[in-house]
Scaffold this motif. Sequence first.
Motif, mmCIF file in Angstrom:
data_model
loop_
_atom_site.group_PDB
_atom_site.id
_atom_site.type_symbol
_atom_site.label_atom_id
_atom_site.label_comp_id
_atom_site.label_asym_id
_atom_site.label_seq_id
_atom_site.Cartn_x
_atom_site.Cartn_y
_atom_site.Cartn_z
ATOM 1 N N ASP A 88 0.833 -1.229 0.043
ATOM 2 C CA ASP A 88 -0.107 0.005 0.010
ATOM 3 C C ASP A 88 1.016 1.019 0.024
ATOM 4 O O ASP A 88 0.510 2.292 -0.624
ATOM 5 C CB ASP A 88 -0.971 0.042 1.011
ATOM 6 N N TRP A 89 1.801 1.190 0.828
ATOM 7 C CA TRP A 89 2.647 2.347 0.729
ATOM 8 C C TRP A 89 3.562 2.692 -0.545
ATOM 9 O O TRP A 89 3.817 3.730 -0.984
ATOM 10 C CB TRP A 89 3.668 2.130 1.975
ATOM 11 N N LEU A 90 3.966 1.556 -1.158
ATOM 12 C CA LEU A 90 4.777 1.753 -2.266
ATOM 13 C C LEU A 90 3.876 2.065 -3.656
ATOM 14 O O LEU A 90 4.275 2.841 -4.655
ATOM 15 C CB LEU A 90 5.212 0.330 -2.855
ATOM 16 N N ALA A 91 2.363 1.742 -3.522
ATOM 17 C CA ALA A 91 1.539 2.173 -4.557
ATOM 18 C C ALA A 91 1.434 3.441 -4.997
ATOM 19 O O ALA A 91 1.238 4.474 -3.852
ATOM 20 C CB ALA A 91 -0.027 1.578 -4.326
ATOM 21 N N GLY A 92 1.696 4.016 -6.104
ATOM 22 C CA GLY A 92 1.500 5.239 -6.341
ATOM 23 C C GLY A 92 2.805 5.979 -6.100
ATOM 24 O O GLY A 92 3.079 7.520 -6.288
ATOM 25 N N LEU A 149 8.215 4.549 -9.056
ATOM 26 C CA LEU A 149 7.722 3.175 -9.392
ATOM 27 C C LEU A 149 6.868 3.198 -10.471
ATOM 28 O O LEU A 149 5.726 3.906 -10.317
ATOM 29 C CB LEU A 149 7.428 2.502 -8.235
ATOM 30 N N SER A 150 6.880 2.300 -11.568
ATOM 31 C CA SER A 150 5.951 2.115 -12.478
ATOM 32 C C SER A 150 4.712 1.036 -12.169
ATOM 33 O O SER A 150 3.469 1.319 -12.736
ATOM 34 C CB SER A 150 6.576 1.668 -13.858
ATOM 35 N N ALA A 195 6.232 -7.488 -5.009
ATOM 36 C CA ALA A 195 7.036 -7.026 -6.325
ATOM 37 C C ALA A 195 6.805 -5.760 -6.820
ATOM 38 O O ALA A 195 5.515 -5.301 -6.560
ATOM 39 C CB ALA A 195 6.844 -8.113 -7.322
ATOM 40 N N PHE A 196 7.785 -4.999 -7.448
ATOM 41 C CA PHE A 196 7.511 -3.735 -8.005
ATOM 42 C C PHE A 196 8.643 -3.470 -9.081
ATOM 43 O O PHE A 196 9.591 -4.032 -9.080
ATOM 44 C CB PHE A 196 7.688 -2.523 -6.822
ATOM 45 N N GLU A 197 8.259 -2.349 -9.916
ATOM 46 C CA GLU A 197 9.130 -2.002 -10.936
ATOM 47 C C GLU A 197 9.488 -0.797 -10.748
ATOM 48 O O GLU A 197 8.628 0.212 -10.773
ATOM 49 C CB GLU A 197 8.544 -2.168 -12.529
ATOM 50 N N VAL A 198 10.739 -0.436 -10.988
ATOM 51 C CA VAL A 198 11.520 0.859 -10.905
ATOM 52 C C VAL A 198 11.402 1.536 -12.030
ATOM 53 O O VAL A 198 12.145 1.075 -13.097
ATOM 54 C CB VAL A 198 12.960 0.801 -10.041
ATOM 55 N N GLU A 199 11.030 2.671 -12.450
ATOM 56 C CA GLU A 199 11.217 3.382 -13.629
ATOM 57 C C GLU A 199 12.542 3.549 -13.985
ATOM 58 O O GLU A 199 13.704 3.806 -12.898
ATOM 59 C CB GLU A 199 10.188 4.647 -13.639
ATOM 60 N N LYS A 211 14.626 -12.433 7.599
ATOM 61 C CA LYS A 211 14.854 -11.054 7.576
ATOM 62 C C LYS A 211 14.204 -10.613 6.085
ATOM 63 O O LYS A 211 13.708 -10.963 5.348
ATOM 64 C CB LYS A 211 16.238 -10.642 7.307
ATOM 65 N N SER A 212 13.979 -9.148 6.138
ATOM 66 C CA SER A 212 13.410 -8.391 4.969
ATOM 67 C C SER A 212 14.621 -8.583 4.021
ATOM 68 O O SER A 212 15.622 -7.790 4.163
ATOM 69 C CB SER A 212 12.869 -6.977 5.378
ATOM 70 N N LEU A 213 14.157 -8.991 2.722
ATOM 71 C CA LEU A 213 15.305 -9.149 1.545
ATOM 72 C C LEU A 213 14.761 -8.653 0.385
ATOM 73 O O LEU A 213 13.294 -8.507 0.016
ATOM 74 C CB LEU A 213 15.474 -10.809 1.514
ATOM 75 N N ILE A 214 15.659 -8.284 -0.348
ATOM 76 C CA ILE A 214 15.027 -7.870 -1.850
ATOM 77 C C ILE A 214 15.921 -8.461 -2.984
ATOM 78 O O ILE A 214 17.247 -8.893 -2.669
ATOM 79 C CB ILE A 214 15.183 -6.139 -2.016
ATOM 80 N N VAL A 215 15.592 -8.586 -4.130
ATOM 81 C CA VAL A 215 16.290 -9.387 -5.095
ATOM 82 C C VAL A 215 15.778 -8.883 -6.375
ATOM 83 O O VAL A 215 14.679 -8.339 -6.644
ATOM 84 C CB VAL A 215 16.028 -10.944 -5.098
ATOM 85 N N HIS A 216 16.896 -8.552 -7.238
ATOM 86 C CA HIS A 216 16.401 -8.165 -8.748
ATOM 87 C C HIS A 216 16.412 -9.506 -9.512
ATOM 88 O O HIS A 216 17.173 -10.365 -9.316
ATOM 89 C CB HIS A 216 17.372 -7.378 -9.228
ATOM 90 N N PRO A 217 15.146 -9.787 -10.363
ATOM 91 C CA PRO A 217 15.042 -10.866 -11.040
ATOM 92 C C PRO A 217 16.075 -11.092 -12.093
ATOM 93 O O PRO A 217 16.237 -12.169 -12.514
ATOM 94 C CB PRO A 217 13.517 -10.753 -11.524
#
Length: 108
Positions: A35-39, A43-44, A72-76, A102-108
């Motif tokens: 919800d926080w990331l939306a808009g 981020l596209s 998941a989210f896409e960075v412009e 843990k909170s993790l992030i990965v680029h596909p």
Amino acid sequence: GPAISPFNAWVMLKALETLPLRVRQQAHNAAIVADWLAGRPGLSRVIFPGAKNHPQAEIIARQMTGPSTLVAFEVEGGKDAAFRFLNGLKLIRISNNLGDAKSLIVHP
């Protein structure tokens, strides 16, 4: 061999006792993050199974008892912008070990 040690089995059983509670909280937290990331600028798109605007929301509602623990989210700006974003993170670690505690992030 194919069997784990008694100690490792005991440790896994202890962890499984609280798994439903932890997954429920992870899903709740993921919904807040989505919800926080939306808009957000830069981020596209935000993809979160459990969001009402997800393209397969009806299927998700029928098949799942709660939202996902993953967002998941896409960075412009393409790959370069995505890696600048990843490398700028301080709290969340880059890792491909999804499912960690843990909170993790990965680029596909």
